[in-house]
Each structure stands twice: as structure tokens, then as C-alpha cells.
Design a protein around this motif. Sequence first.
Motif, PDB file in Angstrom:
ATOM      1  N   VAL A 154      48.917  14.269   6.346  1.00 54.03           N
ATOM      2  CA  VAL A 154      48.431  15.259   7.314  1.00 54.03           C
ATOM      3  C   VAL A 154      48.489  14.672   8.727  1.00 54.03           C
ATOM      4  CG1 VAL A 154      46.381  16.512   8.100  1.00 54.03           C
ATOM      5  CG2 VAL A 154      47.013  16.535   5.678  1.00 54.03           C
ATOM      6  N   ARG A 155      48.088  13.416   8.871  1.00 54.84           N
ATOM      7  CA  ARG A 155      48.157  12.768  10.187  1.00 54.84           C
ATOM      8  C   ARG A 155      49.607  12.640  10.648  1.00 54.84           C
ATOM      9  NH1 ARG A 155      44.448   9.427   7.527  1.00 54.84           N
ATOM     10  NH2 ARG A 155      45.779   7.569   7.564  1.00 54.84           N
ATOM     11  N   ALA A 156      50.514  12.358   9.710  1.00 54.50           N
ATOM     12  CA  ALA A 156      51.932  12.247  10.058  1.00 54.50           C
ATOM     13  C   ALA A 156      52.475  13.571  10.590  1.00 54.50           C
ATOM     14  CB  ALA A 156      52.744  11.786   8.848  1.00 54.50           C
ATOM     15  N   GLY A 157      51.903  14.678  10.131  1.00 53.28           N
ATOM     16  CA  GLY A 157      52.334  15.992  10.589  1.00 53.28           C
ATOM     17  C   GLY A 157      51.642  16.471  11.846  1.00 53.28           C
ATOM     18  N   GLY A 158      50.789  15.623  12.424  1.00 53.09           N
ATOM     19  CA  GLY A 158      50.115  15.994  13.663  1.00 53.09           C
ATOM     20  C   GLY A 158      48.724  16.558  13.474  1.00 53.09           C
ATOM     21  N   GLY A 159      48.237  16.562  12.228  1.00 48.33           N
ATOM     22  CA  GLY A 159      46.889  17.044  11.968  1.00 48.33           C
ATOM     23  C   GLY A 159      45.869  15.927  12.008  1.00 48.33           C
ATOM     24  N   MET A 160      44.635  16.275  11.684  1.00 47.66           N
ATOM     25  CA  MET A 160      43.562  15.292  11.647  1.00 47.66           C
ATOM     26  C   MET A 160      42.816  15.433  10.317  1.00 47.66           C
ATOM     27  SD  MET A 160      40.772  16.936  14.281  1.00 47.66           S
ATOM     28  CE  MET A 160      39.562  15.671  13.886  1.00 47.66           C
ATOM     29  N   SER A 267      40.334  24.171   9.506  1.00 48.20           N
ATOM     30  CA  SER A 267      40.498  23.370   8.288  1.00 48.20           C
ATOM     31  C   SER A 267      41.194  24.203   7.220  1.00 48.20           C
ATOM     32  CB  SER A 267      39.153  22.853   7.784  1.00 48.20           C
ATOM     33  OG  SER A 267      38.274  23.907   7.474  1.00 48.20           O
ATOM     34  N   ILE A 268      42.169  23.563   6.548  1.00 50.76           N
ATOM     35  CA  ILE A 268      43.039  24.286   5.624  1.00 50.76           C
ATOM     36  C   ILE A 268      43.219  23.458   4.353  1.00 50.76           C
ATOM     37  CG2 ILE A 268      45.283  25.394   5.346  1.00 50.76           C
ATOM     38  CD1 ILE A 268      45.522  25.373   8.420  1.00 50.76           C
ATOM     39  N   GLY A 269      42.730  23.962   3.235  1.00 54.41           N
ATOM     40  CA  GLY A 269      42.823  23.236   1.983  1.00 54.41           C
ATOM     41  C   GLY A 269      44.227  23.160   1.425  1.00 54.41           C
ATOM     42  N   TRP A 270      45.040  24.222   1.632  1.00 50.69           N
ATOM     43  CA  TRP A 270      46.357  24.236   0.999  1.00 50.69           C
ATOM     44  C   TRP A 270      47.326  23.249   1.619  1.00 50.69           C
ATOM     45  CZ3 TRP A 270      50.364  25.452   4.169  1.00 50.69           C
ATOM     46  CH2 TRP A 270      50.153  26.302   5.245  1.00 50.69           C
ATOM     47  N   LEU A 271      46.986  22.656   2.759  1.00 53.72           N
ATOM     48  CA  LEU A 271      47.856  21.609   3.314  1.00 53.72           C
ATOM     49  C   LEU A 271      48.119  20.526   2.275  1.00 53.72           C
ATOM     50  CD1 LEU A 271      46.352  20.962   6.872  1.00 53.72           C
ATOM     51  CD2 LEU A 271      48.352  22.359   6.289  1.00 53.72           C
ATOM     52  N   THR A 272      47.086  20.198   1.509  1.00 57.54           N
ATOM     53  CA  THR A 272      47.224  19.133   0.523  1.00 57.54           C
ATOM     54  C   THR A 272      47.353  19.639  -0.902  1.00 57.54           C
ATOM     55  OG1 THR A 272      44.793  18.926   0.595  1.00 57.54           O
ATOM     56  CG2 THR A 272      46.085  17.335   1.872  1.00 57.54           C
ATOM     57  N   HIS A 273      46.745  20.780  -1.238  1.00 57.07           N
ATOM     58  CA  HIS A 273      46.790  21.188  -2.647  1.00 57.07           C
ATOM     59  C   HIS A 273      47.962  22.103  -2.985  1.00 57.07           C
ATOM     60  CE1 HIS A 273      45.393  25.343  -2.226  1.00 57.07           C
ATOM     61  NE2 HIS A 273      44.284  24.963  -1.633  1.00 57.07           N
ATOM     62  N   SER A 274      48.654  22.657  -1.995  1.00 58.76           N
ATOM     63  CA  SER A 274      49.720  23.609  -2.321  1.00 58.76           C
ATOM     64  C   SER A 274      50.981  23.453  -1.481  1.00 58.76           C
ATOM     65  CB  SER A 274      49.211  25.050  -2.180  1.00 58.76           C
ATOM     66  OG  SER A 274      48.189  25.325  -3.098  1.00 58.76           O
ATOM     67  N   ALA A 275      51.101  22.385  -0.734  1.00 59.39           N
ATOM     68  CA  ALA A 275      52.297  22.204   0.094  1.00 59.39           C
ATOM     69  C   ALA A 275      53.527  22.020  -0.789  1.00 59.39           C
ATOM     70  CB  ALA A 275      52.135  20.991   1.006  1.00 59.39           C
ATOM     71  N   PRO A 276      54.633  22.731  -0.512  1.00 62.83           N
ATOM     72  CA  PRO A 276      55.850  22.528  -1.305  1.00 62.83           C
ATOM     73  C   PRO A 276      56.477  21.177  -0.993  1.00 62.83           C
ATOM     74  CG  PRO A 276      56.278  24.026   0.524  1.00 62.83           C
ATOM     75  CD  PRO A 276      54.799  23.773   0.522  1.00 62.83           C
TER      76      PRO A 276
END
Length: 288
Positions: A154-160, A267-276
Motif C-alpha cells: 500500500v505504501r509502495a502505491g502511494g497510500g498510508m 480507508s479501504i479494505g479491498w486494497l489488500t483483501h481483493s486487489a487483482p
Amino acid sequence: MTVSTLPPLPRLLLEPIVRNALLEDLGLAGDITSNAVIPADHRSVVVMAAREPGVIAGLDAAELAFQLVDTAIVMNRNVMDGATVEPGDIIATIEGPSRGLLTAERTALNFLGHLSGIASVTARIVAAIAGSKASVACTRKTTPGLRAMEKYAVRAGGGMNHRFALYDAVLIKDNHIAVSGSVRHAIRRAKTGVGHLVKIEVEVDTLAQLQEAMEEGVDAVLLDNMTPEQLREAVHFVAGRAITEASGRINPQTAPAIAASGVDLISIGWLTHSAPVLDIGLDFKSQG
């Protein structure tokens, strides 16, 4: 090759995860196909290439997979984690014993594709809300055992990152409130139960709950499943006294309006649980 400003995860943290993934694949007999088909002294040069656009994350894990299988394998990176790639871009060149390359290939690509997928969807949301003050954050909805790696992506993609686990911050959610009886009671109990350095956030579904939370005093409020209009009213009411976080059914299409409400975090849960998975391939270039 540019130097990445993204701090890497410690090898001490990565190695057990990658080692366990390799052990799962190797079982009790190892790579019986490669050992039977490929001569022991055969060497190859391969490249990992992007097959679709995205953001790269997980190169350390991929390299570690190859090195744990055979220390003679060398990986040279063309890009660093956090880099944007297009189809056909060479991500890294790897050379060494062919058996080891083939044995580690799937584990390396599993980590790299999964983590790059997370980085890529995070970057899409970050781009969608560009120009607002909001930051994109992940949650604890992670793959068991991979939380540190997925939050790194997530940090690599510019998130926190939101809190990492149950122990590093108090987040009073709807079920805590239901058991405690009210927002007010839950907050008061939390304040007596944790130390002075622990932040307290409370989830609220209504503006009435928000008022109760602000009367008690908290560090952050999670505004759950509110419309952009409700979020705007909530941000105005909080008036900078706490961090405001929007959550619930957020995607690249809905994110801009939510960010425009003035919240501090999305805040978005699917960033980690559903990313293709990002499609990355490994191709042989020379053999000998």
C-alpha cells in the motif's frame, strides 16, 4: 535505475514468510520435475516483465525466493518498488542455475504479482483523489501472515497504513459500542484502560454519535458509510478537533466525491483483501 525512497521491510521479517512459501511448494521431495529434466550444471538468464500497466511492489520477496533456493542466483533490478511499469517493461534480469530458477519461479512471481496488484489499485485511488487533502489508507483486512508485506505494498502505491494490529491503537467499532451501551461509555472505558501514548478512534454511523464522541474527546473519528453530504457536515462539525476518516464501499468512482467532503483519510479494505494480481511473467532469454 533510480534509488527508491520507500524504506524496505527488514530481511528478518521477510525471510520466514518467503521460506514457508517455498517449503509449501517443495514439500518432502523438492522440485522433482526440474531435478529430473534439467541438468545440474545448466545455467540460464531470465527476465521478469510486466504484461499489463501497474505499480511494482515485492521485489525483495521475489529476490529472496530465488536466493533461498540457490545462493548462486543473482537478480539485477531495472526498477524499484513503487515504480510504474507498462506492458513489456523489464522489471529485473535474473541469472543462475536453471534448476533453481525454475524451482523458485512461482513463489517469486506469487509474491511480486500479489503485492504489485495491491500497489497498483492503491495508486489508482490516490490518483482519483489527487488535489484533495485526503490520504488513502488500508485496514486490517489482510491475508493472514502477509499483513506487513501487504501494508508495505500500500505504501509502495502511494497510500498510508492504518493501525497494524489490535495492539497499536484503540479503534472502538459498532460492536464495542453495542456491548458497552453507548459511544460515551465505550470511550470512557477505553481512556481508563490504555496508556497516555495510545491513540483512540471511534466509529460512528450518525451525526448524533459523532457529537457524543466529540464531547468525550477522541483522536480520530471513523465516519462509516456516510454520504458525501453527511461527511461534509461531519467535517464541519469536527472542525479540526480530531482526524476524520471515511470508510465504507469506497472505489475509484466514489472516492473523488468522498475526498471532496474534506475528510483527512479514506480507508479501504479491498486494497489488500481483493486487489487483482498484476500480471508479471518470467521469460528465458539465454541458456547454457
